[in-house]
Enzyme design. Sequence first.
Site, mmCIF file in Angstrom:
data_model
loop_
_atom_site.group_PDB
_atom_site.id
_atom_site.type_symbol
_atom_site.label_atom_id
_atom_site.label_comp_id
_atom_site.label_asym_id
_atom_site.label_seq_id
_atom_site.Cartn_x
_atom_site.Cartn_y
_atom_site.Cartn_z
ATOM 1 N N HIS A 155 59.135 57.657 51.807
ATOM 2 C CA HIS A 155 58.679 56.269 51.672
ATOM 3 C C HIS A 155 58.486 55.912 50.195
ATOM 4 O O HIS A 155 58.983 54.885 49.711
ATOM 5 C CB HIS A 155 57.374 56.109 52.450
ATOM 6 C CG HIS A 155 56.761 54.753 52.362
ATOM 7 N ND1 HIS A 155 56.821 53.850 53.402
ATOM 8 C CD2 HIS A 155 56.053 54.129 51.367
ATOM 9 C CE1 HIS A 155 56.191 52.737 53.053
ATOM 10 N NE2 HIS A 155 55.712 52.892 51.820
ATOM 11 N N GLU A 156 57.787 56.771 49.469
ATOM 12 C CA GLU A 156 57.519 56.505 48.054
ATOM 13 C C GLU A 156 58.780 56.631 47.204
ATOM 14 O O GLU A 156 58.945 55.911 46.219
ATOM 15 C CB GLU A 156 56.429 57.449 47.540
ATOM 16 C CG GLU A 156 55.087 57.287 48.229
ATOM 17 C CD GLU A 156 54.545 55.867 48.126
ATOM 18 O OE1 GLU A 156 54.803 55.202 47.095
ATOM 19 O OE2 GLU A 156 53.875 55.421 49.069
ATOM 20 N N HIS A 170 60.524 53.344 47.056
ATOM 21 C CA HIS A 170 60.020 52.473 45.981
ATOM 22 C C HIS A 170 60.599 52.891 44.636
ATOM 23 O O HIS A 170 61.020 52.063 43.829
ATOM 24 C CB HIS A 170 58.489 52.569 45.902
ATOM 25 C CG HIS A 170 57.769 52.046 47.097
ATOM 26 N ND1 HIS A 170 58.010 50.797 47.630
ATOM 27 C CD2 HIS A 170 56.791 52.585 47.863
ATOM 28 C CE1 HIS A 170 57.214 50.599 48.670
ATOM 29 N NE2 HIS A 170 56.476 51.675 48.834
#
Length: 376
Positions: free
Chosen positions: A75-76, A79
Amino acid sequence: MTNGAGMADRDGGLLLFRFRGVPVLLSASWWVGSVAIIVLYAPLVDRFLPEAGPVVSLSLAAAFAVLLGASVLAHELGHCVVALKLGIPVRRLRLFLLGGLAEISRTPRRPAQEGMIAAAGPVVSAVLAALCGFVLLLMPAAGPVWLLVLECAVANVAVAVFNMLPGLPLDGGRMLRAGVWALFGDRGIGTRAAVVGGWLVAALLMFWALWGLAEDSPDRWLRLGVCALTAWFVVSGARGELAADQRRTWPAGLALADLVRPVLQLPAESPVADALTAAAGRGVVLVRADGVAAGLLDPVAAERLAERSPMAPAEQAAEPIRPESVLLDSEPGEEIAERVAETPAWQFLVVDGEGRPAGVLHRDDLRASLTGRSHF
């Protein structure tokens, strides 16, 4: 940082690896969260797989904790990838008790950039949940592997849905800020709207926790603990975002020329005692005989040096002039405020369009003008 994988970072945790130059760190609090997950999920395994013994149950719970950590990491990284593609540097990526955080080094210049970076994480989580769901369709609905894939799918759905809630510091809050920013043309308005959203998210979490207490829900105490911790995280993050935005906001009518101190150029070989006397509150650029700037005089270091050796060259008390500590006098005020906030220096050389020194800006002078009390 110069440490390699497996070594400890002094303020972030254990360095696992680097992704495109970005350090990926594992905070000590992540282990606390993983132990909690193992304790909570081992009984769940017993319910779904009554034939599983304690060793199998604990092993599956531990495997789930690792998969959940990997899902948060993915998920990170979503980003991180989008930020880097947009030319926005990422300082580090950190996994901790309540999830993960990709620390972007510079605020996106446009709302579309912020929106794309924020949306990347939930998109990755949604894709992982869909992949797990597809795998579940291809396997029998029984057994330890099936349970593990099911839990991973549910966890990624939960990560995606929770992060889409419209409040800072969650991804949904950043997307809300981007939308309001695009609508009104003011990032500050977007931040305030998303901060209110964060407070509402925290209030809803606590309402759900108290509802569980009132209904005497079997998981009421667990729910209360998780919701209280998460609500604290959301409120603290929202306050931090609001404070950071205030530090970047340049007051109307304030000119950079009102903040900079006059600059004086002196030979780098000047006696440090004489340089201190000549400075008289001004910024001092020390220039070598070949015309190259040796740095800005550091008054504190210069006073210490003058006490020991007043005739020592002032260059020995110079602070190097780095590209990030040079400001152009024509830069927009908010960009200057952000540069100062993100650069570990206490004084900045201001130059004109032709590169000539126009003054020296002290961090404390800017801080006092912007907030009067906030610290960069």
